[in-house]
Design a protein around this motif. Structure first.
Motif, short mmCIF file in Angstrom:
data_model
loop_
_atom_site.label_atom_id
_atom_site.label_comp_id
_atom_site.label_asym_id
_atom_site.label_seq_id
_atom_site.Cartn_x
_atom_site.Cartn_y
_atom_site.Cartn_z
N ASN A 246 38.98 16.28 8.77
CA ASN A 246 39.49 14.91 8.56
C ASN A 246 39.01 14.46 7.18
O ASN A 246 38.09 13.65 7.07
N PRO A 247 39.62 14.99 6.11
CA PRO A 247 39.06 14.86 4.75
C PRO A 247 38.73 13.43 4.34
O PRO A 247 39.56 12.53 4.41
N GLY A 248 37.47 13.26 3.93
CA GLY A 248 37.01 11.98 3.43
C GLY A 248 36.69 10.97 4.50
O GLY A 248 36.22 9.86 4.18
N ASN A 249 36.89 11.32 5.77
CA ASN A 249 36.72 10.35 6.86
C ASN A 249 35.70 10.82 7.89
O ASN A 249 35.78 10.47 9.07
N MET A 250 34.74 11.63 7.46
CA MET A 250 33.69 12.12 8.34
C MET A 250 32.36 11.48 7.98
O MET A 250 32.02 11.35 6.80
N VAL A 251 31.59 11.08 8.99
CA VAL A 251 30.27 10.48 8.79
C VAL A 251 29.22 11.36 9.45
O VAL A 251 29.21 11.50 10.68
N PRO A 252 28.31 11.98 8.68
CA PRO A 252 27.21 12.74 9.28
C PRO A 252 26.07 11.81 9.70
O PRO A 252 25.74 10.87 8.97
N VAL A 253 25.50 12.05 10.87
CA VAL A 253 24.42 11.19 11.38
C VAL A 253 23.35 12.06 12.03
O VAL A 253 23.56 13.23 12.34
N SER A 254 22.18 11.44 12.25
CA SER A 254 21.07 12.09 12.95
C SER A 254 20.58 11.17 14.06
O SER A 254 20.53 9.96 13.88
N SER A 255 20.19 11.78 15.19
CA SER A 255 19.66 10.99 16.31
C SER A 255 18.14 10.99 16.34
O SER A 255 17.54 10.72 17.38
N GLY A 256 17.50 11.28 15.21
CA GLY A 256 16.05 11.14 15.11
C GLY A 256 15.30 12.46 15.04
O GLY A 256 15.85 13.54 15.29
N ASP A 257 14.02 12.37 14.69
CA ASP A 257 13.16 13.53 14.45
C ASP A 257 13.78 14.46 13.42
O ASP A 257 13.74 15.69 13.55
N LEU A 258 14.32 13.87 12.38
CA LEU A 258 14.81 14.66 11.26
C LEU A 258 13.65 15.40 10.60
O LEU A 258 13.78 16.54 10.17
N VAL A 259 12.49 14.75 10.54
CA VAL A 259 11.28 15.33 9.96
C VAL A 259 10.16 15.31 11.00
O VAL A 259 10.27 14.68 12.04
N GLY A 260 9.07 15.99 10.67
CA GLY A 260 7.90 16.01 11.56
C GLY A 260 7.88 17.25 12.43
O GLY A 260 8.92 17.72 12.90
N GLY A 261 6.69 17.83 12.64
CA GLY A 261 6.56 19.06 13.40
C GLY A 261 7.35 20.18 12.76
O GLY A 261 7.92 21.03 13.45
N SER A 262 7.38 20.20 11.44
CA SER A 262 8.30 21.05 10.68
C SER A 262 7.70 22.41 10.34
O SER A 262 6.47 22.57 10.30
N PRO A 263 8.55 23.40 10.07
CA PRO A 263 8.06 24.67 9.54
C PRO A 263 7.32 24.45 8.22
O PRO A 263 7.53 23.44 7.53
N TYR A 264 6.52 25.43 7.86
CA TYR A 264 5.61 25.28 6.72
C TYR A 264 6.33 24.94 5.43
O TYR A 264 5.84 24.13 4.63
N GLU A 265 7.51 25.52 5.20
CA GLU A 265 8.22 25.30 3.94
C GLU A 265 8.48 23.82 3.69
O GLU A 265 8.45 23.36 2.54
N SER A 266 8.75 23.08 4.75
CA SER A 266 8.99 21.64 4.59
C SER A 266 7.70 20.85 4.76
O SER A 266 7.43 19.91 4.01
N ALA A 267 6.88 21.25 5.74
CA ALA A 267 5.67 20.48 6.06
C ALA A 267 4.68 20.45 4.90
O ALA A 267 4.04 19.42 4.66
N VAL A 268 4.56 21.55 4.17
CA VAL A 268 3.57 21.61 3.09
C VAL A 268 3.90 20.61 1.99
O VAL A 268 3.01 20.18 1.25
N ALA A 269 5.15 20.21 1.89
CA ALA A 269 5.57 19.21 0.90
C ALA A 269 5.88 17.87 1.56
O ALA A 269 6.66 17.08 1.05
N LYS A 270 5.22 17.62 2.71
CA LYS A 270 5.38 16.37 3.45
C LYS A 270 6.84 16.06 3.76
O LYS A 270 7.27 14.91 3.78
N ASP A 271 7.60 17.10 4.02
CA ASP A 271 9.00 17.02 4.45
C ASP A 271 9.95 16.48 3.39
O ASP A 271 11.11 16.19 3.70
#
Length: 595
Positions: free
Chosen positions: A82-107
């Motif tokens: 649906n070109p141009g008419n899509m909205v990406p969203v997150s239902s929470g916990d996008l960050v936190g409890g993360s693998p090392y690659e992200s956690a070491v840089a505070k996500d």
């Protein structure tokens, strides 16, 4: 979100690929309406004023940027639907409890990747607060990261200017394809059981999640401010069932499950798993405006080899491995440039990976040949890595705070604070900073307190629960200088039967389905080989979350003299490994006090 915002984020596609995509739309079903079957993509109808807006939701990503390109591919496909008419969203916990690659840089890598996806809306999850409510409000929710964080059940006082969550909103509105979509967020009512008391206090949730969402959705719909309402609730799908008719679709999270349900008002509820492995994609087919609008929700099949994440949950699509899928790779590679979402996600991960390798490669300890420390397998034994962490906690507190004290010291660790399956992930006998920090990836502090012998027995008893007429044990890491027995009691009208078993749990009682009264009691508690009476004092060492009653170990809250060390909860293990080369798991007696 308008089309211009997506410019440069979607791969440029050759004419042949466009033709192939059109043929896919013509001959492959693009939408499934609930469980009712296939419905073709509705698009727009000028005569009736009908417009279609596509929502693509992820939840509980937890910084898994190694799957970021898969999610970028899925968001790209959803937008091409649906070109141009899509909205990406997150239902929470996008960050936190993360693998090392992200956690070491505070996500920050995760936040950068989310920006490359065009993700500008998220519910607040409990793990967003891992580094404190202040860190979330000041750093994670910074406007520089481009995300509207939503949590309607945070108190109005706390969301006001100067409040601890001043950057959190009840809702946000996006105008997409000529329609106004209101997004309302909320956080689990059970925050107190998954966060420390200080975080719970600072967050200040003063309303049930479902009540807060109903209140805001009603205001948005009845005022005519929006044509559709999307709820994002960081809680189990069942927690959203009380939502009313003002909510058109609900996305939930927190339990890491793939689920489908319906609200009391008739709206579909989707929960899209975790760690970037799945995505819920729906079309909102909207006719009319404001209070008079009508919204139909249709599930979207993205095609290109995607399939349902669960055979029983239509509308949630498996995206793990999507970027490497043969069909998908050919489709994405035609004309793809460095401006594309997938390329950007891959670049963010590569940079984070290089940084993680540089700072995480230092060796902090060695293991005995042929050994490792694993999380518990269902074999009746405590997990060796949990016991190792408990021993390390005990050694740290004993060395730094209670050297020379005559009080016994006991260490604990909780299973939820240990995030990888084993300590030595590559099995080379050497333990790196990265491996320790991956195992202990949460933002807890090393902590200590004082318990009485009776309090300690109550802690041990909290390992046990009666379920379906049987005694179930949830394991906790206990330092190897502790032994005990537990006794299971069963009382019936005909008399009383007592069983003696190896193990332990705080003395609690529960009822099974047959009205039998069952209880567990802790007996014969020994520390360092010496018996512990109920009124004896014991020093307890663990992490800040567990000692404040985390993971439903409420008996720890009876402690006194609580204190935290100025170090993360991973530091005691690093120092213990450095002081004990060629470590091997402690072998507890097979007969005796501990199962």
């Amino acid at each position: 979100m308008n089309r211009r915002q997506w410019a440069g984020r979607r791969p440029k596609v050759a004419v042949a690929v466009i033709i192939a995509t059109v043929l896919t739309i013509l001959f492959v079903p693009n939408a499934v309406a609930g469980a009712a079957g296939t419905v073709p993509f509705s698009g727009n109808d000028a005569a009736t004023g009908t417009r279609t807006v596509t929502i693509a939701d992820i939840t509980d990503f937890h910084g898994h940027i190694e799957r970021g390109a898969d999610n970028a591919a899925a968001f790209t496909l959803a937008d091409s639907h649906n070109p141009g008419n899509m909205v990406p969203v997150s239902s929470g916990d996008l960050v936190g409890g993360s693998p090392y690659e992200s956690a070491v840089a505070k996500d920050q890598p995760t936040l950068d990747m989310a920006k490359s996806w065009g993700l500008t809306i998220s519910a607040v999850g409990n793990h967003e607060f891992d580094r404190s409510v202040a860190d979330f409000n000041n750093r994670i929710a910074s406007p520089a990261n481009g995300i509207d964080w939503l949590c309607a059940n945070v108190s109005a006082r706390n969301k006001a200017p100067g409040g601890k969550l001043s950057r959190v909103k009840d809702y946000t509105i996006r105008e997409v394809n000529g329609k106004r979509i209101g997004f309302v967020g909320a956080l689990t009512d059970a925050l107190g059981s998954v966060a420390t008391p200080q975080i719970t206090k600072d967050a200040d949730l003063d309303e049930r999640a479902v009540d807060a969402v109903n209140r805001v959705a009603h205001e948005l719909k009845q005022s005519g401010k929006v044509d559709a309402v999307v709820a994002l609730i960081h809680a189990d799908a069942s927690a959203a069932q009380g939502l009313g008719k003002d909510v058109d679709v609900v996305y939930t999270g927190h339990t890491h499950a793939v689920k489908y349900a319906r609200t009391d008002g008739g709206a579909p509820i989707y929960e899209a798993g975790s760690f970037g492995r799945a995505m819920a994609v729906q079309d909102l087919v909207i006719t009319g405006y404001g209070r008079r609008s009508r919204v139909a929700v249709q599930n979207v099949d993205l095609g290109n080899g995607t399939e349902q994440a669960s055979s029983t949950v239509p509308g949630v699509i498996r995206v793990e491995g999507l970027d490497a899928h043969t069909t998908q790779s050919a489709w994405m590679s035609a004309g793809s440039t460095g401006e594309g979402m997938v390329d950007h996600a891959q670049h963010v991960y590569a940079v984070a990976q290089a940084h993680a390798a540089q700072v995480g490669g230092t060796i902090v300890g060695t293991l005995a040949a042929g050994t490792n420390f694993d999380k518990r397998i269902e074999n009746g034994q405590e997990d060796s890595v949990g016991r190792l962490v408990a021993d390390a906690n005990r050694a740290m507190i004993q060395r730094t705070l209670y050297a020379g004290e005559r009080l016994p010291v006991v260490g604990f660790s909780n299973d939820g604070s240990l995030r990888t399956a084993k300590l030595d992930m590559d099995g080379n006998g050497k333990v790196s900073v990265r491996e320790v920090d991956s195992l202990m990836a949460l933002q807890f502090k090393a902590a200590h307190e004082t318990l009485t012998g009776k309090d300690l027995k109550n802690v041990l008893a909290e390992q046990f629960r009666f379920k379906d007429g049987q005694l179930k044990r949830r394991w906790i890491g206990i330092s190897s200088n502790v032994s005990y027995r537990f006794v299971e009691y069963q009382s019936t009208e005909a008399g009383e039967e007592t069983q003696d078993k190896a193990g332990s749990h705080p003395a609690n009682t529960s009822f099974d389905g047959d009205d039998n009264h069952r209880a567990v009691d802790i007996t014969d508690l020994f520390i360092d080989g010496k018996p512990i009476a109920d009124d004896d004092l014991v020093i307890v060492a663990s992490n800040s979350y567990l000692l404040q009653g985390g993971d439903d170990y409420h008996a720890f809250r009876a402690g006194t003299n609580y204190g935290e060390l100025n170090m993360p909860y991973s530091e005691p293990l690093k120092q213990y490994l450095a002081a004990h080369p060629a470590l091997a798991p402690v072998k507890l007696p097979q007969t005796g006090m501990r199962a």
